[in-house]
Design a protein around this motif. Sequence first.
Motif, PDB file in Angstrom:
ATOM      1  N   ALA A  27       2.905  -2.777   6.235  1.00  0.00           N
ATOM      2  CA  ALA A  27       3.547  -2.153   5.659  1.00  0.00           C
ATOM      3  C   ALA A  27       4.850  -1.386   6.161  1.00  0.00           C
ATOM      4  O   ALA A  27       5.217  -1.620   7.390  1.00  0.00           O
ATOM      5  CB  ALA A  27       2.581  -0.098   5.372  1.00  0.00           C
ATOM      6  N   ARG A  28       6.148  -1.675   5.648  1.00  0.00           N
ATOM      7  CA  ARG A  28       7.471  -1.677   6.314  1.00  0.00           C
ATOM      8  C   ARG A  28       7.516  -0.056   7.308  1.00  0.00           C
ATOM      9  O   ARG A  28       7.981  -0.425   8.272  1.00  0.00           O
ATOM     10  CB  ARG A  28       8.225  -1.374   5.479  1.00  0.00           C
ATOM     11  N   ALA A  29       6.853   1.136   6.773  1.00  0.00           N
ATOM     12  CA  ALA A  29       6.895   2.197   6.960  1.00  0.00           C
ATOM     13  C   ALA A  29       5.690   3.097   6.681  1.00  0.00           C
ATOM     14  O   ALA A  29       5.167   3.350   5.442  1.00  0.00           O
ATOM     15  CB  ALA A  29       8.461   3.225   6.713  1.00  0.00           C
ATOM     16  N   ALA A  53       4.577   6.200   7.657  1.00  0.00           N
ATOM     17  CA  ALA A  53       4.971   7.548   6.634  1.00  0.00           C
ATOM     18  C   ALA A  53       5.230   7.226   5.086  1.00  0.00           C
ATOM     19  O   ALA A  53       4.423   8.390   5.238  1.00  0.00           O
ATOM     20  CB  ALA A  53       6.597   8.051   7.075  1.00  0.00           C
ATOM     21  N   ARG A  54       4.711   6.145   4.555  1.00  0.00           N
ATOM     22  CA  ARG A  54       5.112   6.442   3.408  1.00  0.00           C
ATOM     23  C   ARG A  54       3.253   5.964   2.930  1.00  0.00           C
ATOM     24  O   ARG A  54       3.676   6.107   1.505  1.00  0.00           O
ATOM     25  CB  ARG A  54       6.053   5.197   2.935  1.00  0.00           C
ATOM     26  N   LEU A  55       2.760   5.223   3.403  1.00  0.00           N
ATOM     27  CA  LEU A  55       1.082   5.229   2.690  1.00  0.00           C
ATOM     28  C   LEU A  55       1.019   6.552   2.697  1.00  0.00           C
ATOM     29  O   LEU A  55       1.227   7.794   2.777  1.00  0.00           O
ATOM     30  CB  LEU A  55       0.185   4.891   4.234  1.00  0.00           C
ATOM     31  N   ASP A  76      10.319 -13.691 -10.648  1.00  0.00           N
ATOM     32  CA  ASP A  76       9.652 -13.799  -9.771  1.00  0.00           C
ATOM     33  C   ASP A  76       8.135 -13.213  -9.962  1.00  0.00           C
ATOM     34  O   ASP A  76       7.572 -14.211  -9.705  1.00  0.00           O
ATOM     35  CB  ASP A  76      10.272 -12.744  -8.288  1.00  0.00           C
ATOM     36  N   ASN A  77       7.582 -12.240 -10.794  1.00  0.00           N
ATOM     37  CA  ASN A  77       6.515 -12.477 -10.882  1.00  0.00           C
ATOM     38  C   ASN A  77       6.147 -13.305 -11.571  1.00  0.00           C
ATOM     39  O   ASN A  77       4.559 -13.895 -11.488  1.00  0.00           O
ATOM     40  CB  ASN A  77       6.044 -11.242 -12.229  1.00  0.00           C
ATOM     41  N   GLN A  78       6.942 -13.882 -12.682  1.00  0.00           N
ATOM     42  CA  GLN A  78       5.934 -15.378 -13.347  1.00  0.00           C
ATOM     43  C   GLN A  78       5.767 -16.408 -12.328  1.00  0.00           C
ATOM     44  O   GLN A  78       5.012 -17.290 -12.352  1.00  0.00           O
ATOM     45  CB  GLN A  78       7.228 -15.741 -14.464  1.00  0.00           C
ATOM     46  N   GLY A 105       0.694  -1.642   0.008  1.00  0.00           N
ATOM     47  CA  GLY A 105       0.186  -0.453   0.130  1.00  0.00           C
ATOM     48  C   GLY A 105       1.252   1.459  -0.187  1.00  0.00           C
ATOM     49  O   GLY A 105       0.256   2.111  -0.457  1.00  0.00           O
ATOM     50  N   THR A 106       1.965   1.334   0.726  1.00  0.00           N
ATOM     51  CA  THR A 106       2.614   2.698   0.164  1.00  0.00           C
ATOM     52  C   THR A 106       3.855   2.617  -1.336  1.00  0.00           C
ATOM     53  O   THR A 106       4.126   3.602  -1.766  1.00  0.00           O
ATOM     54  CB  THR A 106       4.172   2.408   0.936  1.00  0.00           C
ATOM     55  N   GLY A 107       3.356   1.674  -2.328  1.00  0.00           N
ATOM     56  CA  GLY A 107       3.658   1.557  -3.181  1.00  0.00           C
ATOM     57  C   GLY A 107       2.605   2.281  -3.801  1.00  0.00           C
ATOM     58  O   GLY A 107       1.791   2.896  -4.065  1.00  0.00           O
ATOM     59  N   ARG A 108       2.685   2.360  -5.874  1.00  0.00           N
ATOM     60  CA  ARG A 108       2.390   4.024  -6.528  1.00  0.00           C
ATOM     61  C   ARG A 108       0.869   2.717  -6.804  1.00  0.00           C
ATOM     62  O   ARG A 108       0.406   3.557  -6.561  1.00  0.00           O
ATOM     63  CB  ARG A 108       3.426   3.680  -7.757  1.00  0.00           C
ATOM     64  N   PRO A 109       1.182   1.959  -7.315  1.00  0.00           N
ATOM     65  CA  PRO A 109      -0.501   1.524  -8.206  1.00  0.00           C
ATOM     66  C   PRO A 109      -1.251   1.363  -6.625  1.00  0.00           C
ATOM     67  O   PRO A 109      -2.089   1.183  -6.198  1.00  0.00           O
ATOM     68  CB  PRO A 109      -0.495  -0.089  -8.182  1.00  0.00           C
TER      69      PRO A 109
HETATM   70  N1  LIG Z   1       6.129  -0.711 -14.044  1.00  0.00           N
HETATM   71  C1  LIG Z   1       5.070  -0.934 -14.914  1.00  0.00           C
HETATM   72  O1  LIG Z   1       5.467  -0.520 -15.399  1.00  0.00           O
HETATM   73  C2  LIG Z   1       5.208  -2.542 -14.171  1.00  0.00           C
HETATM   74  C3  LIG Z   1       4.237  -3.135 -15.339  1.00  0.00           C
HETATM   75  C4  LIG Z   1       3.841  -4.009 -15.040  1.00  0.00           C
HETATM   76  C5  LIG Z   1       3.751  -4.441 -13.598  1.00  0.00           C
HETATM   77  N2  LIG Z   1       4.215  -4.066 -12.609  1.00  0.00           N
HETATM   78  C6  LIG Z   1       4.427  -4.461 -11.211  1.00  0.00           C
HETATM   79  O2  LIG Z   1       3.459  -4.105 -10.447  1.00  0.00           O
HETATM   80  C7  LIG Z   1       3.721  -4.450  -9.630  1.00  0.00           C
HETATM   81  C8  LIG Z   1       4.253  -3.014  -8.154  1.00  0.00           C
HETATM   82  O3  LIG Z   1       5.616  -2.144  -9.520  1.00  0.00           O
HETATM   83  P1  LIG Z   1       6.090  -0.554  -8.868  1.00  0.00           P
HETATM   84  O4  LIG Z   1       6.998  -0.338  -9.347  1.00  0.00           O
HETATM   85  O5  LIG Z   1       4.941  -0.403  -9.803  1.00  0.00           O
HETATM   86  O6  LIG Z   1       5.734  -1.222  -7.313  1.00  0.00           O
HETATM   87  P2  LIG Z   1       6.119   0.578  -6.333  1.00  0.00           P
HETATM   88  O7  LIG Z   1       5.290   1.251  -6.806  1.00  0.00           O
HETATM   89  O8  LIG Z   1       7.362   0.252  -6.206  1.00  0.00           O
HETATM   90  O9  LIG Z   1       5.469  -0.048  -5.287  1.00  0.00           O
HETATM   91  C9  LIG Z   1       6.379  -2.269  -4.498  1.00  0.00           C
HETATM   92  C10 LIG Z   1       5.767  -2.000  -2.808  1.00  0.00           C
HETATM   93  O10 LIG Z   1       6.356  -3.008  -2.472  1.00  0.00           O
HETATM   94  C11 LIG Z   1       6.901  -2.531  -1.408  1.00  0.00           C
HETATM   95  N3  LIG Z   1       8.179  -3.777  -1.251  1.00  0.00           N
HETATM   96  C12 LIG Z   1       9.827  -3.267  -1.569  1.00  0.00           C
HETATM   97  N4  LIG Z   1      10.213  -4.035  -1.596  1.00  0.00           N
HETATM   98  C13 LIG Z   1       9.620  -4.775  -0.491  1.00  0.00           C
HETATM   99  C14 LIG Z   1      10.372  -5.442   1.001  1.00  0.00           C
HETATM  100  N5  LIG Z   1      11.736  -5.922   0.234  1.00  0.00           N
HETATM  101  N6  LIG Z   1       9.889  -6.033   1.395  1.00  0.00           N
HETATM  102  C15 LIG Z   1       8.285  -5.763   1.833  1.00  0.00           C
HETATM  103  N7  LIG Z   1       7.608  -4.779   1.030  1.00  0.00           N
HETATM  104  C16 LIG Z   1       7.929  -4.260  -0.312  1.00  0.00           C
HETATM  105  C17 LIG Z   1       7.261  -1.165  -1.237  1.00  0.00           C
HETATM  106  O11 LIG Z   1       7.031  -1.042   0.189  1.00  0.00           O
HETATM  107  P3  LIG Z   1       8.329  -0.006   0.495  1.00  0.00           P
HETATM  108  O12 LIG Z   1       7.475   1.312   0.378  1.00  0.00           O
HETATM  109  O13 LIG Z   1       8.299  -0.355   2.208  1.00  0.00           O
HETATM  110  O14 LIG Z   1       9.383   0.269  -0.003  1.00  0.00           O
HETATM  111  C18 LIG Z   1       5.671  -1.089  -1.896  1.00  0.00           C
HETATM  112  O15 LIG Z   1       4.907  -0.957  -1.158  1.00  0.00           O
HETATM  113  C19 LIG Z   1       5.207  -5.260  -9.530  1.00  0.00           C
HETATM  114  O16 LIG Z   1       5.127  -6.818  -9.047  1.00  0.00           O
HETATM  115  C20 LIG Z   1       5.319  -4.872 -10.918  1.00  0.00           C
HETATM  116  O17 LIG Z   1       6.076  -5.922 -11.629  1.00  0.00           O
HETATM  117  C21 LIG Z   1       4.713  -3.462 -13.150  1.00  0.00           C
END
Ligand SMILES: NC(=O)c1ccc[n+]([C@@H]2O[C@H](COP(=O)([O-])OP(=O)(O)OC[C@H]3O[C@@H](n4cnc5c(N)ncnc54)[C@H](OP(=O)(O)O)[C@@H]3O)[C@@H](O)[C@H]2O)c1
Length: 247
Positions: free
Chosen positions: A35-37, A39-41, A157-159, A12-16
């Motif tokens: 969430a690990r932090a 504050a990033r939500l 990993d995703n696969q 939930g702290t990530g972009r999607p």
């Molecule tokens: N980028 C693209 O165009 C695209 C397209 C299709 C699909 N995807 C897939 O969509 C997914 C999300 O991608 P994104 O790049 O958009 O995500 P993102 O915004 O980077 O968010 C990643 C999330 O994963 C958490 N995370 C990362 N490492 C972690 C760890 N070691 N332990 C616990 N939590 C961890 C992060 O938490 P923290 O805030 O704590 O770091 C954050 O909440 C990925 O699986 C990606 O393959 C991406």
Amino acid sequence: MPTQQTVLLVGGTGRPGGRVLQQLLDRGVGVRAIARARARLPAGSAGHPGLTVIEASLLSLAEEALRRQLSGCDAVVSCLGHTLSLPGVFGPPRDLVTGATRRLCRAVEALRPPRPVKLVLMSSVSVNRPGGLDSRRGALERAFLWMLRGVLPPARDNQRAADLLLEEIGPDNAFLEWVAVRPDSLLEGEASAYRAHEGLVDSLFSPGRTNMANVAHFMCELVTNSEAWAAWRGKQPVLVNASTKAA
Ligand SMILES: NC(=O)c1ccc[n+]([C@@H]2O[C@H](COP(=O)([O-])OP(=O)(O)OC[C@H]3O[C@@H](n4cnc5c(N)ncnc54)[C@H](OP(=O)(O)O)[C@@H]3O)[C@@H](O)[C@H]2O)c1
């Protein structure tokens, strides 16, 4: 009065994931976010009465604590992804998404919920699904992806995470149902018209576009709309904007 739905959210702290969190709260769904932090939500979510935050890493949360957080949840949404940095892409945990998915599935199964819990996994168009639905992918693209999975741990990993759902959890699990959502290139931007397809519509060499707001909308629909769930349960829909190519 209908009972409030509860969702466990990771990523939930990530972009999607942040967009999923906001849209779930807007729909009146109760969210438990690991969430690990905290504050990033997303800023707007802090102090929301529908949100409970568990400040921990899913991968190191004790088994019992994870089961406690999952207890009573109708659905789990995972938007985890490898951080786009050298250590994020090549460092540990290289099996972040697969390991997290396995932990979540095993913990749900251990709880033996009376109704199957819905699991929505953020996946990717780089993920292949068997059964000919991705037959659009030609030999060159398949070879390129095979090479990519060899050198890029996140692609592998995703696969593996998607394969785990398909092969280890399967379509008829008594405790767990799932959908792996496969967006194309993720974009900022407002929610707009989008389509979910059974198989691939674009190619990695000429990618489609998917607004993250649309991914979040579709994931929330899956959780809250039983017709959407019935349509996509056990599948790996490809999600793209209705107007997907650059003009
Ligand atoms: N980028 C693209 O165009 C695209 C397209 C299709 C699909 N995807 C897939 O969509 C997914 C999300 O991608 P994104 O790049 O958009 O995500 P993102 O915004 O980077 O968010 C990643 C999330 O994963 C958490 N995370 C990362 N490492 C972690 C760890 N070691 N332990 C616990 N939590 C961890 C992060 O938490 P923290 O805030 O704590 O770091 C954050 O909440 C990925 O699986 C990606 O393959 C991406």
